[in-house]
Design an enzyme around this catalytic site. Sequence first.
Site, short mmCIF file in Angstrom:
data_model
loop_
_atom_site.label_atom_id
_atom_site.label_comp_id
_atom_site.label_asym_id
_atom_site.label_seq_id
_atom_site.Cartn_x
_atom_site.Cartn_y
_atom_site.Cartn_z
N GLY A 15 23.91 40.51 33.28
CA GLY A 15 24.46 40.88 31.98
C GLY A 15 24.33 42.34 31.60
N ARG A 68 37.18 22.50 40.54
CA ARG A 68 37.53 23.71 39.81
C ARG A 68 38.40 23.41 38.58
NH1 ARG A 68 36.04 28.32 42.05
NH2 ARG A 68 35.88 27.91 44.26
N ASN A 110 38.84 42.05 33.51
CA ASN A 110 37.72 41.93 34.44
C ASN A 110 37.32 43.32 34.91
OD1 ASN A 110 35.89 40.57 36.27
ND2 ASN A 110 37.31 41.07 37.93
N HIS A 112 35.50 45.30 38.22
CA HIS A 112 35.24 45.02 39.63
C HIS A 112 34.64 46.27 40.25
CE1 HIS A 112 35.78 43.07 43.50
NE2 HIS A 112 36.16 44.25 43.96
N SER A 139 36.66 49.48 38.82
CA SER A 139 38.00 49.30 38.26
C SER A 139 37.95 48.26 37.15
CB SER A 139 38.98 48.78 39.33
OG SER A 139 39.01 49.61 40.47
N LEU A 147 43.29 36.83 42.90
CA LEU A 147 41.88 37.20 42.72
C LEU A 147 41.68 38.70 42.94
CD1 LEU A 147 38.90 36.22 42.37
CD2 LEU A 147 38.82 36.07 44.87
N ASP A 148 41.12 39.38 41.95
CA ASP A 148 40.89 40.83 41.98
C ASP A 148 42.17 41.61 42.27
OD1 ASP A 148 38.15 40.46 41.49
OD2 ASP A 148 37.67 40.39 43.63
N GLN A 176 28.65 53.80 36.01
CA GLN A 176 30.05 54.09 35.65
C GLN A 176 30.68 52.89 34.94
OE1 GLN A 176 31.55 57.09 36.09
NE2 GLN A 176 29.52 57.72 36.76
C1 GRF Z 1 29.07 44.08 38.24
O1 GRF Z 1 28.90 44.84 39.39
C2 GRF Z 1 30.53 43.80 38.01
O2 GRF Z 1 31.37 44.82 38.43
C3 GRF Z 1 30.77 42.58 38.84
O3 GRF Z 1 29.60 41.83 38.72
C4 GRF Z 1 28.50 42.68 38.39
C5 GRF Z 1 27.92 42.15 37.13
O4 GRF Z 1 26.76 42.81 36.74
N1 GRF Z 1 31.98 41.94 38.41
P1 GRF Z 1 26.11 42.52 35.33
O5 GRF Z 1 25.83 41.03 35.24
O6 GRF Z 1 27.08 42.96 34.28
O7 GRF Z 1 24.85 43.32 35.30
#
Ligand code: GRF
Length: 213
Positions: A15, A68, A110, A112, A139, A147-148, A176
């Site tokens: 989180g 799912r 999202n 990534h 990103s 997906l992504d 970042q």
């Molecule tokens: C991050 O690296 C995010 O880009 C990816 O999952 C990770 C989550 O980290 N989708 P956090 O739980 O927000 O610390």
Amino acid sequence: MGDRLAVVILISGRGSNLQAILEQTHAGTLPIDIRAVISNRPDAAGLQLARDRQIPTECVDHTQYENRETFDQALQACIDRYQPGLVILAGFMRILTVAFVKHNRGRMLNNHPSLLPKFQGLNTHQRALDAGETEHGASVHFVTEELDGGPVIAQSRVSINQDDDADSLAARVLQQEHELFPEVIRWYADKRLTLTGNQVNFDGKPLLKPVSI
Ligand code: GRF
């Protein structure tokens, strides 16, 4: 709170991105009303971060569902109770069904940890190192059925150093992410971002390439 964008945030773990969003919201620099934080894992550490700020939390535990489809239906019902204008995936580590994505299309973001379209999926930092990349990053994209693979809104870049390993690189990219994600959410809250088909519009004009932050 009436003029603030209602959001629901989905997490699966630590989180830290949620924390960055919470801090900016608390500081008054992010005009959103976080209606709930929902996890698919009861032990997600991020749930406590939300509780500490008196934000409602929910768990829709994926292990309790047969497949799912039934999980996504339960998750959707849980989200819909809060009537969000935006669904934020902040480290939500589940593959989503097409029906779920369709229901939330144009209002789900999202982040990534790679410079998409490079390195979709998992283990992005090690894969960037193995590929001999000289730069890497994060990103933020609208979530679509692939997906992504949804259209990218903005990216942050970091240089890869000779002595980097996956952990050191992940730490720099994460820093970042904590700037990038709230910034894009702010654009959405300020009604500067929309999605038409697979086209992102920014300030009313088609976005031709991701914004670099
Ligand atoms: C991050 O690296 C995010 O880009 C990816 O999952 C990770 C989550 O980290 N989708 P956090 O739980 O927000 O610390």
